[in-house]
Design a protein around this motif. Structure first.
Motif, PDB file in Angstrom:
ATOM      1  N   PRO A   1       0.684  -1.236   0.046  1.00  9.51           N
ATOM      2  CA  PRO A   1      -0.030   0.105  -0.113  1.00  9.51           C
ATOM      3  C   PRO A   1       0.778   1.450  -0.086  1.00  9.51           C
ATOM      4  CG  PRO A   1       0.040  -0.953   2.203  1.00  9.51           C
ATOM      5  CD  PRO A   1       0.774  -1.916   1.335  1.00  9.51           C
ATOM      6  N   TRP A   2       0.315   2.311  -0.461  1.00 11.76           N
ATOM      7  CA  TRP A   2       1.111   3.535  -0.677  1.00 11.76           C
ATOM      8  C   TRP A   2       1.710   4.069   0.670  1.00 11.76           C
ATOM      9  CZ3 TRP A   2       3.330   4.947  -4.715  1.00 11.76           C
ATOM     10  CH2 TRP A   2       2.833   4.723  -5.945  1.00 11.76           C
ATOM     11  N   GLU A   3       0.912   3.908   1.797  1.00  9.88           N
ATOM     12  CA  GLU A   3       1.576   4.540   3.111  1.00  9.88           C
ATOM     13  C   GLU A   3       2.856   3.652   3.457  1.00  9.88           C
ATOM     14  OE1 GLU A   3      -1.413   3.370   2.434  1.00  9.88           O
ATOM     15  OE2 GLU A   3      -2.210   2.027   4.032  1.00  9.88           O
ATOM     16  N   ARG A   4       3.053   2.696   2.764  1.00 15.57           N
ATOM     17  CA  ARG A   4       4.460   2.074   3.096  1.00 15.57           C
ATOM     18  C   ARG A   4       5.349   2.255   1.923  1.00 15.57           C
ATOM     19  NH1 ARG A   4       5.507  -2.179   6.199  1.00 15.57           N
ATOM     20  NH2 ARG A   4       4.405  -2.555   8.149  1.00 15.57           N
ATOM     21  N   VAL A   5       5.080   3.078   1.270  1.00 15.31           N
ATOM     22  CA  VAL A   5       6.107   3.294   0.085  1.00 15.31           C
ATOM     23  C   VAL A   5       6.987   4.625   0.247  1.00 15.31           C
ATOM     24  CG1 VAL A   5       6.277   3.640  -2.467  1.00 15.31           C
ATOM     25  CG2 VAL A   5       4.649   1.929  -1.636  1.00 15.31           C
ATOM     26  N   PHE A   6       8.433   4.474   0.190  1.00 17.80           N
ATOM     27  CA  PHE A   6       9.107   5.830   0.480  1.00 17.80           C
ATOM     28  C   PHE A   6       9.673   6.338  -0.848  1.00 17.80           C
ATOM     29  CE2 PHE A   6       9.564   2.479   4.168  1.00 17.80           C
ATOM     30  CZ  PHE A   6       8.371   3.203   4.600  1.00 17.80           C
ATOM     31  N   MET A   7       9.723   5.830  -1.819  1.00 19.01           N
ATOM     32  CA  MET A   7      10.313   6.241  -3.134  1.00 19.01           C
ATOM     33  C   MET A   7       9.713   5.320  -4.209  1.00 19.01           C
ATOM     34  SD  MET A   7      14.228   6.873  -4.051  1.00 19.01           S
ATOM     35  CE  MET A   7      14.859   7.367  -2.631  1.00 19.01           C
ATOM     36  N   CYS A   8       9.485   5.835  -5.240  1.00 23.01           N
ATOM     37  CA  CYS A   8       9.049   5.077  -6.389  1.00 23.01           C
ATOM     38  C   CYS A   8       9.128   5.772  -7.719  1.00 23.01           C
ATOM     39  CB  CYS A   8       7.421   4.605  -6.321  1.00 23.01           C
ATOM     40  SG  CYS A   8       6.842   3.435  -7.123  1.00 23.01           S
ATOM     41  N   GLY A   9      10.217   5.381  -8.260  1.00 20.65           N
ATOM     42  CA  GLY A   9      10.528   5.784  -9.571  1.00 20.65           C
ATOM     43  C   GLY A   9      11.557   7.252  -9.457  1.00 20.65           C
ATOM     44  N   GLU A  10      11.909   7.722  -8.435  1.00 22.94           N
ATOM     45  CA  GLU A  10      12.475   8.957  -8.331  1.00 22.94           C
ATOM     46  C   GLU A  10      14.139   8.688  -8.698  1.00 22.94           C
ATOM     47  OE1 GLU A  10      10.224   8.035  -6.216  1.00 22.94           O
ATOM     48  OE2 GLU A  10       8.841   9.552  -6.354  1.00 22.94           O
ATOM     49  N   VAL A  11      14.191   8.187  -9.750  1.00 26.00           N
ATOM     50  CA  VAL A  11      15.812   7.694 -10.043  1.00 26.00           C
ATOM     51  C   VAL A  11      16.772   8.813  -9.687  1.00 26.00           C
ATOM     52  CG1 VAL A  11      15.847   8.360 -12.409  1.00 26.00           C
ATOM     53  CG2 VAL A  11      16.818   6.271 -11.693  1.00 26.00           C
ATOM     54  N   GLU A  12      16.441  10.091  -9.897  1.00 21.92           N
ATOM     55  CA  GLU A  12      17.650  10.825  -9.776  1.00 21.92           C
ATOM     56  C   GLU A  12      18.068  11.249  -8.149  1.00 21.92           C
ATOM     57  OE1 GLU A  12      14.756  11.147 -10.693  1.00 21.92           O
ATOM     58  OE2 GLU A  12      14.306  13.190 -11.263  1.00 21.92           O
ATOM     59  N   TYR A  13      17.290  10.601  -7.368  1.00 22.83           N
ATOM     60  CA  TYR A  13      17.622  10.565  -5.871  1.00 22.83           C
ATOM     61  C   TYR A  13      18.279   9.386  -5.162  1.00 22.83           C
ATOM     62  CZ  TYR A  13      14.514  14.606  -6.042  1.00 22.83           C
ATOM     63  OH  TYR A  13      13.907  15.905  -6.347  1.00 22.83           O
ATOM     64  N   LEU A  14      18.463   8.421  -6.182  1.00 18.03           N
ATOM     65  CA  LEU A  14      18.852   7.189  -5.505  1.00 18.03           C
ATOM     66  C   LEU A  14      20.136   7.147  -5.420  1.00 18.03           C
ATOM     67  CD1 LEU A  14      17.780   4.447  -5.144  1.00 18.03           C
ATOM     68  CD2 LEU A  14      18.066   3.689  -7.373  1.00 18.03           C
ATOM     69  N   ASP A  15      21.140   7.693  -6.127  1.00 15.79           N
ATOM     70  CA  ASP A  15      22.533   7.633  -5.696  1.00 15.79           C
ATOM     71  C   ASP A  15      22.777   8.503  -4.385  1.00 15.79           C
ATOM     72  OD1 ASP A  15      25.031   7.383  -6.435  1.00 15.79           O
ATOM     73  OD2 ASP A  15      25.110   9.263  -8.167  1.00 15.79           O
ATOM     74  N   GLU A  16      22.150   9.424  -4.025  1.00 18.82           N
ATOM     75  CA  GLU A  16      22.553  10.239  -2.752  1.00 18.82           C
ATOM     76  C   GLU A  16      22.080   9.309  -1.731  1.00 18.82           C
ATOM     77  OE1 GLU A  16      20.727  13.866  -2.224  1.00 18.82           O
ATOM     78  OE2 GLU A  16      21.803  14.374  -0.566  1.00 18.82           O
TER      79      GLU A  16
END
Lengths: 482, 482, 482, 482
Positions: free
Chosen positions: A265-280
Motif C-alpha cells: 500500500p502507498w503508505e508503506r512506500v518511501f520512493m517509487c521511480g525517483e531515479v535521480e535521488y537514488l545515488d544520494e
C-alpha cells in the motif's frame, strides 16, 4: 519493548512461507537450522533488560519520546554513532556471529531523502517513512534490508536485462499501492525480521524507473516466498549435533526471497521511480551502514581470537614467542577494524532533523579495510590452532564406546583439559573461520563488497576539500606556481 | 602567544651550541640545513593567527585561563584528543614534513604521575610540573622530548652496561639540583625547541635509579651540545639547490644531544629515582603520543598522495584504471592511519585533573599499523610516478644552456606542463619517500618502534575486560562449562 | 677477454661526452661519482680470472668456438639459463649494487627475430646481428640497452605525440645508414658500456614505423650526449666522503642519453620499421631479461640482509626471538625472489639456433613478485636496524676532535665494536635501502615496471595450455557438461 | 603396474578397520564419503596408461630395472626432481584436490639414512628399506606417511608427557619384531594406502629412544584402527548430493589412526631408537617433500582460478579491469607457489646412491611461502565470485517443482548459462576454498606447518656458504676490516 521471549513469540506468529532442505515447513522456530538464528536475535532483545547493560542499550526516542532500545535509535550525535559501533561489537562478541541488528541504519537516510523528494516533487513519502520508523520503535520490530537483486548480466542496467525481473520491479501501480515482482538474494535474517525493507541494490539510471522502489513490507505479506540457502555445516544442525556445531547456541540463517506479485500500500512506500535521488540515498545508507562493520567484525573476531588463545593454551603454547606475536597481530587486526568504524562515527556530521551521518570516506574505508583483514585473521587462527583444525574427529566417534576412549586419550592437548574440551574449541574456530558463522563472507560481500567500497572511497575522496588542499600543498611545497 | 617571526627571533636568541658538517656554527637560522626546519615550526606558530583557523587553533587554557594555542593544550575531553589528531594532520599536510608540535603530549602524564608520586612519597614534583607547563603555555614555548638513550648493548639494563653512561645518568645531586651526564639520540627538532624535556627511553628496573630522571632543561643550558646528524639529501641544502630539494620550503632536522654535566635545578625536576612509577608514566606518555601518529603520518601522506596524483596527471595517466586503483589504495592507507589515531582519541578517558588520555590499546595499535602502512604508500607512489623518480636530472643540468634545452624537451610528460614542473613533482615525491623528509623513518622508529608498540598492544590487551569477556564468550558458545 | 684493468682502460679510451653536476667533464674515470660504477663493472670482468670462479664464468662460445665470459654467452640450455641467474646473484652479492652485466639477454631474441624478418622480408638483419654479437664476445664488450623513451603523454602513440621525438625516431635513411633523433632515459650504465643497444620501449602500432628501430651504436658515436642524473647521496661522492658512502667501493650511475642526429650504418641495424615483429621481439626480450631480476635482486638483498644481521649483532639483539623471526622473513623474501627467476630459467625452452628462452609467464611473474617484495625487505631492515638508521652522525663529526670522542662513546652498540664500525653498517644499510644503490628503484621500474610484467603475465596466461586445461577441469569436476 | 580399477580392487581387498559417522563399516568403497577419495587415487593410477601422458609418467626403475610409474620413482637427477613437481601440479589440476601420491618422497632419505646407520652401528636397516622400496615399486603400492603424533603438551618432550603414549611408542621388542602403541593424527589418505609408513613427527631428544621408530606397516595390520574425521561438507556426500558437492568426482579423506599394540617384524623396521640420526633424517624428508607443495598447491589453485574465471564470465564481468587485475594476482600467486617448488628441485644435489635431494633452504621456503599465499588466493576468489558464494541455494531447492522455477530464473548470471551451471561453479569454488577439498588446510599444516618450515629456513640459512659470503661482502663493502 520486547524481551527475547516476546520476540520469539512474535516470529512464531508471523508464519513465514519458507522452503528449506527440499520442502516447505510451518514450524520455523522448531527447525534446527533456524532456531539458533532466532535465539541469536532473542539474545540481543534481552540485552536491554540486563541491569548492567541498561545504560548502553536504553534511551529515549527523539521521535516518540518513549524509551526504546538503542538498536532502534536514529543517531542524534557522533556519540550515538560511536555507541552503535560499540554495541554491535558487544553483541557480536556475545554471539560469535551476526547479530542481525543493523537495520536501523536505514532510518536517517530514509527521513532525509523522503523530506527532500517531497519538497521537490510534492510527494508524501516523508510522513510514510516517519510513521513506519515510529512503528518500528514502538513495537520494537526487527527489519531486514532487502537489497541484493539477482542482477543477471552485471554489464547491463536493469531495464536492458534479457529477463525484465532480474532487478525487483514495480509491475503495477494503482491508487491503493504498488505490486512488486522479482527476488532479493543474500537475505541475512529474512525470516527473523518482522519487516522487509525493500531497497535498490545499485544506482539505477534513467530508463530504470520501474526498479527504483523503497518500501516496507511485512515479512509475511502474501506473495513473499523465503527459500533457505545451503551453507557450510548447516547440515550438522539437522542431525542434532552439539560439539560439532562449534557454536552450540547461535548461528546465521540466510534466504533468497521471491516477490511473487507482492502488493504494498502507498503508505508503506518511501520512493517509487525517483531515479535521480537514488545515488544520494544509496551513498547515505552506505555511509550509515559501513562503520557498523567495524563493530560487527571486531566483535566477531574477538570470539575467534579468544578461542584461538584458549587453543594455544590447550596446546601448551600460550606463552611461546611466535604464538604471542601472532596473537598480537590478531589483536591489531581486530582493533584496526574497530578503529576504522569508530573514526567514521567520530567524524560524523549532522544532516538536520534526520540526525547524524558518519563520514562517508571513512565509512567506506572501514568496510574496504575489513574485507581484506578477515583473511589474515583466519590465517593466524589456523596457524596457531594446528592441524587438528582440519582433521578433527566428530562427536559421534567421541561418544562411541568402542573408539571413544582412544580419542579421549589421543586428541588431548595439555593434560589438565579433556579431549572434548579441545574438540569444542576446534569446532568453534572452524565455525567462525569457514563454518556456518564464517566471518569471511559477511566481511567480503555483506554490506557492499570491498570493491564497491573502494570505488566510493575513491569517488568521495575526489570531492574532499582536504584532498584539494593536499594538491595545493604539494604544488606550493615543490614550487609549482601556476 | 608567539607569531612565526617571534618564534624565529626567540630561537635566534637561544644561541644553541651546534656542530654541523664538521664544524661549530653560531648563526643557526642562517644555516641552509636548519632554516627550513625553523621555518616549518614558524609556520605552525602562524596558524593560530589565521582567521580561518582560529576556531581550530585557539582556546582557553584550563590551567591559566588565558588564550593559548591548541598545540600547548592539555586535552580536557575526547573532543580535545581528536582535535589534536586533526590539527596535526592539517599541519603536516601544510608542511609535507614533521611539524614538531607534539611535545604537549607529555603534559597530562606529567601532571598525573607527579601528583601520584608526591602523594605517596611527599615529594614536590607536581608543583614543579604545573609551573613548568604554565610557563610553556604562557610563553608559547616549544619543547623537544629528549628520550632515546644510546642504549649500547640492548640486552643489558642501564646499570649493567660496560659504559655507565649509555643511558643518561644523574651523576650528582645537591640541594640546588642535579647534574646529568650522557646523551640522547634521535633528537628531532632539538635545536628548534626552547626546552628539552628529559625522559627515560625505557622502563628501568630496580638498580637503575640513577637513570630515572624526568626534567626540563632550557635548550641552551651550559653543557648541552647538539650534534647534527647527516640525512639523505641534506647536502642539497648546503649547495643552494631549489628544485632538487623537493620541498623548497620546509625540512626536518635532527641531532644527537650530548649532556656534558648539565645542571638542572630542583624546581625543573619532575622525577628522580622513583623507578617504580616509570612503567606507568612511560605507558601513559605512549598512549598520549601515539595517536598523534595517526594525524602526523596521514597529513604527511596526503602530500605524497597529492604529488603522486599530480604526477599521474603529468604522465597522462590520471584516469587509467590501474592508476585510480592504486590511488584508492593510497587513500585507504592514509585514512586507516588517521582512523586508528582518531579512534584512540575518541575512546579516551578522564584521568582526573590531568585531563584526558587516549585508549592505550588503540594508541599503540595506531603506531604499529602506521609503521607498516607507510611502506605500502611509498611503493604505490613509486609505482605510479615511474622510472623518472630514480633517474631524474638535477636542476644544474636543466639550467645549463648547452643541455638544458634537451632536457626541457625530453623530460616532459603531457605537453601542457613544462619539464621543470615535472622535475619539481619528482623531487617532492623523492623527498617524502626516501629523501630528507622521508615518512618512513618517522613512522618506523619515531615515537616508539612498531615492535615496542606491538608488545604494549599485547600487554594491555591481556588486561582488557573485553578480552576476558571474549574468552568467556568463546567458552560459553562452544559449551565448555568448567 | 678483458681483465678489469683492461676494461677500465677501454672505457677511458672511449671519451664519452658527459655532462654532470652542471658541467661537461673529460676525465670520466677520475670523477668520484662515476669511478665506483666503472670499478663495479671492472670487478665483474675480473671474476672470470679468479681460479675459484673459472667453472662458473668461463665457457666456449657456440658462435665463435672461443673461450668467453659467461656474461657474454647466449644460453644453449636451461642449465645455462639458470647459471645466468646464479652468476648475477653472485655478482650483486659481491658488489652490493647493480652489476651492469645483463645486456647479453638481448642476443637470443635478436638472432631469432632477425632470422624471421629476413626470411619473410628478404632483409639482411640476421647477418648484422650475428656479426655484432660475435664482436661483443670476441672483444668482450659491455652493452647498455637503450630502451626507455621519454614517452610524453602516455595515452598517445609515438606518431601522435605533439612533439614528434618523444620516442627515438629515424629521421633520415640513406643507402649508408640511418640517422636517429630523440633521447633514451633511465640509462643505467650508459657511460660504462662500449655499445648502446637501441631498442623500442613499447609495442608501437602501425603508423609508428619511424620509431621501430633496433641497432647498435658505439657509446662514443658523434651526436650521443650523456647527461648524468642526480640520485640520493651521489653528492657524498663528490665531497670525498668514505664512511658516509655506505658502499665505499661501488655504486650505480645513470644517465639520460640524447641522440642528436646520430648516424648508424646499415650493418649495425637489426630492425627498422618492421612494426609487426616488434611485439614478439619485445616479449622475447622481456622473457630473457626478467628472470635475471631474480638473481640480481636476491644477490643485492643478500648484502642488505648480511648488513642487517651484523647490525642486529651490534645492537646485542642477534638472538632475540622477534629479530630472528624478521631475519627469517628477509631470507624468505630473498629466496622467493631468486626461486622465481630460477624457475623461469628451469622451465625454459629451445628457440632453435638462437638458443634457449625462459618461460615467459614465469619470467614476468618473477619481476612482478620482486617489484613488491623489495619494500618488505627494506621495511624489515629498517625495523631491525633501529632509529640510528635515520639519525646517524656523519663522518666529519666523528673525525672532529671536539665532538668525535662523544660520538665514539654514545653511538656504540655492544662494547666490543667501535662506533665507527656501527656507522659503517648503518650507512651500508641506508645505501641499499634508499641511498645511492637503493634496491627499490631497480626492482620497481628497472627491466620493465611491475605493472607491465603483470599485464604480460595475464596476457601469456590466456594462451597457456594449462590454463585452458584448468578451465576444462573446473567444468568437468563440477559437472558442467556443455 | 596397477590400473585404476586394479587399485580399487586392491583397496577393497585390504578390508581396513574403519569407524565413520559413529559406526564401523565394512564396505569402504561403497561408502559415499570414501569412494571419491579412492576414485581420486585411481585416477592417478590411470595417468600412466594414457598414451599422451606416457612420457611424463612412465620410466625405468633404477632399483629394479622395471618400468614403473613416476609416482614410485626415486629421483636420480634435478630433472627428476622437477618432474615430480610438474606431475603433482598436473595431478592436482585434474582432481581439484589432494592426489595422495607424494609418499615416495620418503624413499631417498630412507635409503640414505639406513645406509649411514648400518655403517656406523652394524644394523641391517638398509636392506630392509631397499627391499621394501622395491616391493612398493613392483606392486605399485600406495604408501601413507604416518607422521603426526598427538603431542599432548607441546612444551614437553615425548618421554616427559604425563601420558607415555602421546607419541607413538615401541612398547615391546622381541627377536621377531617390535610392538607399537599410540596414535597418528592428520592421516590424509590412511585408508587409501596399502602401506602405512611410520615416521616420527619431530626431532626427539636423548631419553626419547622408545619413540624413535621408522617402519612400514600394512594398512590392514591387526591392531590398526582407522577413525574417520569430520570435515566441512562431508555430510553432503552421505545424503547423495551432486551439485552441492562442488567436486562431484573426487574428494579428500582423513583419519586418526590408532596403533593398538601393532606388531612389526624386524624386516620392516628401518630405524628403532637411533635418536641421533633423526634430525638429519627428518630434515632430509622435509627437503624432499616440501617442494612437492609447489606442484600440489599450484595445481589445486589452477582449478580454483579456472572456476573463478568461469564465474567472472557467468557474472558478465570477465573483461572488467579490476577482475582481470585480480585474476592476474591469482595467476601470480599460483606461479610463485610453483616456482618455489621448481627452484628447490632445480637446485637439488646428489646424495649418492640414494639419488637426488632438493635444496633444503628453498624447499622449506616453498612451503612457508605457500602457507601464506593460499589465503590470498581464496580472498581473491571470493571477491570475484560475489555474494552468491556464501548465499547459494541447495540442489534440493533447485529440483523442487514449487520453487525451482523461481531459482532457475533468479540465480542466473548471464542469460546464456543456466542457474544450475552457476550453482555448480559456486559449489566448486566453495569446495576448494573452505569446503571438503579446501586448499587452506593442506597448505597451512600439511607437510609441516609454515612455522616449522620458517624455523628450518632460518636454521639452514645460518649454515649456507652464501650467507657467510654475504656477511663478508657487507663488511668489505662498508669498510669494516677487522
Amino acid at each position: 519493548m520486547k524481551r527475547g521471549k516476546d520476540y520469539i513469540q512474535s516470529i512464531k506468529d508471523m508464519k513465514f512461507e519458507l522452503y528449506i532442505d527440499g520442502g516447505k515447513i510451518s514450524d520455523i522456530y522448531g527447525h534446527p537450522q533456524i532456531r539458533p538464528a532466532i535465539d541469536a536475535v532473542a539474545a540481543t532483545y534481552d540485552f536491554a533488560f540486563r541491569p548492567d547493560l541498561k545504560d548502553q542499550f536504553l534511551l529515549q526516542s527523539n521521535l516518540t519520546g518513549e524509551t526504546i532500545s538503542r538498536f532502534q535509535h536514529m543517531p542524534q550525535s557522533t556519540e550515538d554513532l560511536m555507541r552503535k559501533v560499540s554495541i554491535t561489537r558487544f553483541a557480536n562478541r556475545q554471539l560469535g556471529c551476526c547479530s542481525f541488528r543493523c537495520a536501523q541504519n536505514i532510518f536517517a537516510p530514509l527521513l532525509y531523502i523522503t523530506e527532500k523528494i517531497d519538497r521537490d516533487r510534492g510527494t508524501h513519502y516523508h510522513e510514510n517513512a516517519l510513521n513506519w520508523i515510529k512503528l518500528m520503535q514502538k513495537e520494537d520490530l526487527l527489519g531486514c534490508p532487502a537489497i541484493t537483486d539477482p542482477k543477471g548480466d552485471r554489464r547491463l542496467q536493469a531495464s536492458k536485462q534479457p529477463d525484465p525481473e532480474m532487478y525487483l520491479k514495480v509491475v503495477e501501480k494503482s491508487k491503493d499501492g504498488i505490486v512488486l515482482k522479482g527476488a532479493k538474494l543474500c537475505q541475512t535474517g529474512a525470516i527473523l525480521a518482522h519487516e522487509k525493507i525493500v531497497l535498490p541494490c545499485t544506482t539505477h539510471r534513467p530508463g530504470d524507473e520501474d526498479y527504483v522502489v523503497v518500501c516496507a513490507v511485512p515479512g509475511n505479506a502474501p506473495g513473499l516466498i523465503n527459500i533457505s540457502v545451503r551453507q557450510p555445516q548447516d547440515d550438522r544442525r539437522r542431525e542434532g549435533a552439539e560439539i560439532d556445531l562449534g557454536n552450540i547456541l547461535y548461528g546465521v540463517h540466510e534466504c533468497i526471497v521471491v516477490f511473487d506479485n507482492v502488493f504494498v500500500p502507498w503508505e508503506r512506500v518511501f520512493m517509487c521511480g525517483e531515479v535521480e535521488y537514488l545515488d544520494e540515498f544509496n551513498n547515505m545508507f552506505g555511509a550509515c551502514h559501513r562503520p557498523t562493520t567495524g563493530g560487527c567484525k571486531s566483535g566477531w573476531a574477538d570470539v575467534l581470537i579468544g578461542a584461538t588463545e584458549l587453543m594455544a593454551e590447550n596446546n601448551g603454547l600460550r606463552s611461546i614467542s611466535h604464538v604471542k606475536d601472532k596473537l598480537s597481530d590478531m589483536y591489531s587486526l581486530s582493533e584496526t577494524i574497530c578503529s576504522c568504524g569508530i573514526a567514521a562515527a567520530a567524524r560524523g556530521f549532522s544532516i538536520g532533523a534526520a540526525g547524524y551521518l558518519p563520514d562517508p570516506i571513512l565509512a567506506n574505508n572501514s568496510k574496504y579495510y575489513t574485507s581484506k583483514a578477515v583473511y589474515d585473521l583466519i590465517r593466524l587462527a589456523e596457524d596457531i590452532t594446528g592441524g587438528i583444525l582440519s582433521c578433527c574427529p566428530g562427536e559421534k566417534e567421541l561418544r562411541n564406546p568402542e573408539i571413544g576412549p582412544y580419542l579421549e586419550r589421543y586428541v588431548k592437548g595439555v593434560d589438565s583439559q579433556s579431549a572434548e574440551h579441545r574438540l569444542r574449541l576446534v569446532r568453534l574456530i572452524e565455525n567462525i573461520s569457514w563454518g556456518l558463522n564464517s566471518i569471511l563472507h559477511s566481511a567480503t560481500h555483506g554490506g557492499g563488497s570491498g570493491q564497491a567500497c573502494k570505488l566510493l572511497l575513491y569517488e568521495f575522496s575526489q570531492f574532499a576539500p582536504y584532498r584539494q588542499e593536499a594538491l595545493a600543498s604539494a604544488r606550493r611545497l615543490c614550487g609549482i606556481t601556476k
